[in-house]
Design a protein around this motif. Structure first.
Motif: not given
Length: 223
Positions: A84-109
């Motif tokens: 299994x290849x999983x994200x670290x906490x830092x990687x997951x946080x960076x993805x969520x921050x990117x999705x929120x900053x760029x107003x990804x319509x599926x950010x909440x999902x």
């Protein structure tokens, strides 16, 4: 199973016959081969097919049609589960921050996905009636899965699959915003087609594979 073993009488179904059948699946078991894939099926797929046969023969023993299950002593093809290849906490946080900053319509999902670890079928099957924004929980009681070309709703495979999970305040806020947006759109359209949390822009349900592809696209965008 039926084309290869359907005509074999139960009493004649022995270890040798079953192992020969599994070997045929490994070497030439693919029914449709439109993308020039190998003719044989993967060890994992063969083991899954064997599992169906084993359970059916257990039923035959239970019904008194066989004295014992001939599949019990069958040697299965070796299958090494991929790491299994999983994200670290830092990687997951960076993805969520990117999705929120760029107003990804599926950010909440995406946030809900990473906070709860829901399977994609469970995620696309989640209804607003399963979400408690006051208590900060989501309850998993159904999933949407593919049955051939048809997307159907099913119950969890086990009691453990039916569960209630806590979500953090940030995820509650993101889901509340998504719900408000859907209700606003429903007012404009004059209707809403489903109670599902994950939908198209006009409220239509989505198949689990579409969500996977959408997630991969968002992931590539985040770098």
């Amino acid at each position: 199973l039926i084309p290869a073993l359907g005509a074999v009488r139960l009493i004649a179904l022995d270890v040798k016959t079953i192992e020969s059948f599994l070997g045929d699946l490994l070497n030439n078991g693919r029914i449709e081969n439109k993308s020039n894939k190998p003719k044989g099926l993967s060890p994992k797929t063969v083991r899954n097919i064997f599992g169906v046969l084993h359970r059916a023969l257990n039923d035959a023993v239970r019904f008194g049609l066989l004295p014992f299950n001939p599949a019990t002593n069958v040697e299965l093809p070796k299958y090494d589960r991929p790491e299994m290849k999983v994200w670290s906490g830092e990687q997951a946080g960076a993805f969520i921050n990117f999705a929120e900053t760029n107003q990804d319509p599926y950010y909440a999902i995406w946030r809900l996905l990473l906070v709860t670890g829901l399977r994609r079928g469970e995620l696309v099957g989640l209804r607003w009636s399963d979400v408690d924004l006051v208590e900060g929980t989501v309850t998993v009681c159904q999933a949407r899965v593919m049955a051939g070309n048809l997307c159907v709703t099913s119950s969890p495979k086990s009691r453990a699959g039916n569960r209630t999970l806590s979500i953090d305040t940030g995820t509650v806020v993101a889901l509340a915003q998504l719900k408000n947006e859907q209700e606003h759109t429903a007012t404009i359209l004059g209707h809403w087609l489903t109670d599902l949390v994950v939908t198209t822009d006009d409220g239509k349900p989505l198949p689990p594979n579409w969500l996977y592809l959408r997630f991969k696209a968002s992931q590539r965008g985040s770098g």
